[in-house]
Write a protein that holds these residues in place. Sequence first.
Motif, PDB file in Angstrom:
ATOM      1  N   PHE A  77       0.882  -0.883   0.010  1.00  0.00           N
ATOM      2  CA  PHE A  77      -0.250  -0.281   0.449  1.00  0.00           C
ATOM      3  C   PHE A  77       0.469   1.102  -0.039  1.00  0.00           C
ATOM      4  O   PHE A  77       0.642   2.033  -0.922  1.00  0.00           O
ATOM      5  N   SER A  78       1.944   1.620   0.940  1.00  0.00           N
ATOM      6  CA  SER A  78       3.382   2.010   0.691  1.00  0.00           C
ATOM      7  C   SER A  78       3.308   2.331  -0.596  1.00  0.00           C
ATOM      8  O   SER A  78       3.154   3.956  -0.931  1.00  0.00           O
ATOM      9  N   VAL A  79       3.676   1.654  -0.953  1.00  0.00           N
ATOM     10  CA  VAL A  79       4.668   1.989  -2.044  1.00  0.00           C
ATOM     11  C   VAL A  79       4.046   2.486  -3.721  1.00  0.00           C
ATOM     12  O   VAL A  79       4.552   3.658  -4.303  1.00  0.00           O
ATOM     13  N   LEU A  80       3.182   2.377  -3.227  1.00  0.00           N
ATOM     14  CA  LEU A  80       2.173   2.032  -4.696  1.00  0.00           C
ATOM     15  C   LEU A  80       1.215   3.440  -4.429  1.00  0.00           C
ATOM     16  O   LEU A  80       0.476   4.413  -5.614  1.00  0.00           O
ATOM     17  N   THR A  81       0.657   3.807  -2.866  1.00  0.00           N
ATOM     18  CA  THR A  81       0.304   4.942  -2.760  1.00  0.00           C
ATOM     19  C   THR A  81       1.572   6.246  -3.253  1.00  0.00           C
ATOM     20  O   THR A  81       0.862   7.284  -3.895  1.00  0.00           O
ATOM     21  N   ILE A  82       2.535   6.148  -3.219  1.00  0.00           N
ATOM     22  CA  ILE A  82       3.848   7.097  -3.369  1.00  0.00           C
ATOM     23  C   ILE A  82       3.971   6.972  -4.684  1.00  0.00           C
ATOM     24  O   ILE A  82       3.832   9.002  -5.480  1.00  0.00           O
ATOM     25  N   LEU A  83       4.020   6.240  -5.250  1.00  0.00           N
ATOM     26  CA  LEU A  83       3.730   5.894  -6.827  1.00  0.00           C
ATOM     27  C   LEU A  83       2.573   6.538  -7.619  1.00  0.00           C
ATOM     28  O   LEU A  83       2.987   7.238  -8.398  1.00  0.00           O
ATOM     29  N   VAL A  84       1.906   6.217  -7.249  1.00  0.00           N
ATOM     30  CA  VAL A  84       0.589   6.909  -7.833  1.00  0.00           C
ATOM     31  C   VAL A  84       0.167   8.490  -7.819  1.00  0.00           C
ATOM     32  O   VAL A  84       0.368   9.336  -8.501  1.00  0.00           O
ATOM     33  N   LEU A  85       0.790   9.007  -6.467  1.00  0.00           N
ATOM     34  CA  LEU A  85       1.053  10.367  -5.845  1.00  0.00           C
ATOM     35  C   LEU A  85       1.455  11.050  -7.383  1.00  0.00           C
ATOM     36  O   LEU A  85       0.830  12.390  -7.662  1.00  0.00           O
ATOM     37  N   VAL A  86       3.063  10.577  -7.263  1.00  0.00           N
ATOM     38  CA  VAL A  86       3.416  11.317  -7.979  1.00  0.00           C
ATOM     39  C   VAL A  86       3.316  11.836  -9.086  1.00  0.00           C
ATOM     40  O   VAL A  86       3.295  11.667 -10.149  1.00  0.00           O
ATOM     41  N   VAL A  87       2.310   9.881 -10.077  1.00  0.00           N
ATOM     42  CA  VAL A  87       2.711  10.063 -10.983  1.00  0.00           C
ATOM     43  C   VAL A  87       1.279  10.935 -11.681  1.00  0.00           C
ATOM     44  O   VAL A  87       0.895  11.826 -12.497  1.00  0.00           O
ATOM     45  N   VAL A  88       0.305  10.984 -10.663  1.00  0.00           N
ATOM     46  CA  VAL A  88      -0.817  12.069 -10.716  1.00  0.00           C
ATOM     47  C   VAL A  88      -0.621  13.133 -10.887  1.00  0.00           C
ATOM     48  O   VAL A  88      -1.307  14.341 -11.550  1.00  0.00           O
ATOM     49  N   ILE A  89       0.058  13.454 -10.027  1.00  0.00           N
ATOM     50  CA  ILE A  89       0.781  15.575  -9.184  1.00  0.00           C
ATOM     51  C   ILE A  89       1.184  15.477 -10.643  1.00  0.00           C
ATOM     52  O   ILE A  89       1.695  16.686 -11.314  1.00  0.00           O
ATOM     53  N   HIS A  90       2.787  14.823 -11.479  1.00  0.00           N
ATOM     54  CA  HIS A  90       2.415  14.982 -12.252  1.00  0.00           C
ATOM     55  C   HIS A  90       1.471  15.474 -13.419  1.00  0.00           C
ATOM     56  O   HIS A  90       2.388  16.482 -14.845  1.00  0.00           O
ATOM     57  N   LEU A  91       0.873  14.457 -14.227  1.00  0.00           N
ATOM     58  CA  LEU A  91      -0.391  14.780 -15.217  1.00  0.00           C
ATOM     59  C   LEU A  91      -0.669  16.235 -14.865  1.00  0.00           C
ATOM     60  O   LEU A  91      -1.246  16.131 -15.177  1.00  0.00           O
ATOM     61  N   PHE A  92      -1.052  16.440 -12.926  1.00  0.00           N
ATOM     62  CA  PHE A  92      -2.311  17.852 -12.809  1.00  0.00           C
ATOM     63  C   PHE A  92      -0.710  18.224 -13.396  1.00  0.00           C
ATOM     64  O   PHE A  92      -1.415  19.756 -13.989  1.00  0.00           O
ATOM     65  N   LEU A  93       0.566  18.709 -13.082  1.00  0.00           N
ATOM     66  CA  LEU A  93       0.996  19.643 -13.716  1.00  0.00           C
ATOM     67  C   LEU A  93       1.658  19.844 -15.256  1.00  0.00           C
ATOM     68  O   LEU A  93       1.969  20.678 -15.593  1.00  0.00           O
ATOM     69  N   ILE A  94       1.581  18.520 -15.948  1.00  0.00           N
ATOM     70  CA  ILE A  94       1.667  19.494 -17.415  1.00  0.00           C
ATOM     71  C   ILE A  94       0.717  19.366 -18.127  1.00  0.00           C
ATOM     72  O   ILE A  94       0.029  19.200 -19.197  1.00  0.00           O
TER      73      ILE A  94
END
Length: 226
Positions: A77-94
Amino acid sequence: MAFRINNGSLYPYAAGAVVAGLLSAFGMIADEVSEGETLGLDEGVLMALRTPGNPSDPIGPPWLEEAARDVTSLGSFSVLTILVLVVVIHLFLIGRQRTGWFVTFSVIGGTILSTTLKSFYDRPRPELTGVARVFTASFPSGHATVSAVVYLTLGALLAEMAERRSQKVLYLGSAIFLTVIIGASRVYLGVHYPTDVLAGWSIGAGWALAWTLAAHLVRQRMKTKG
């Protein structure tokens, strides 16, 4: 957002058929597990992966067990949460907010689905001690389910953004590979029965593909209106 090949016109039909097949596979496995038909095979596979006379110890050298622990953490749960958060933030930033919301809802929905199914079937874990700490029921495997949702969804996202076929194959192949080794590590460590993992792969992949198909249809409809 698609596991799409050259002609996208056949994609919805092919994807729909695969989703139906995956859900059917989950249903058949769940039915057999509920009736106790798989217990002999499940326990046989688990014990084949244990050191004779010491069921808490997986076969193989110590470094292999440590490697399995490292691999299994990729589906935590911890690793997947961090990964998804980083990806989603990146998508919003672009500026790809729609895709960011797609990933968010796909993952959250898949996690809720996994938790709900665990509570419904409430299958006890394998009776092996000293292997790894576990906190939830056994069926279906949460690591297998949610890692399939996350990695296959992200693999589809990267494949859609890639221009070369070789890149698409790399992204989707890597997503499938990660999903498989995470699930296999759960069986090797003795915290899940093989059918837990097979069911998790089936429902997780079906969920990811269903969301991918939905995103594809929405995108095609928007193009038609535009």
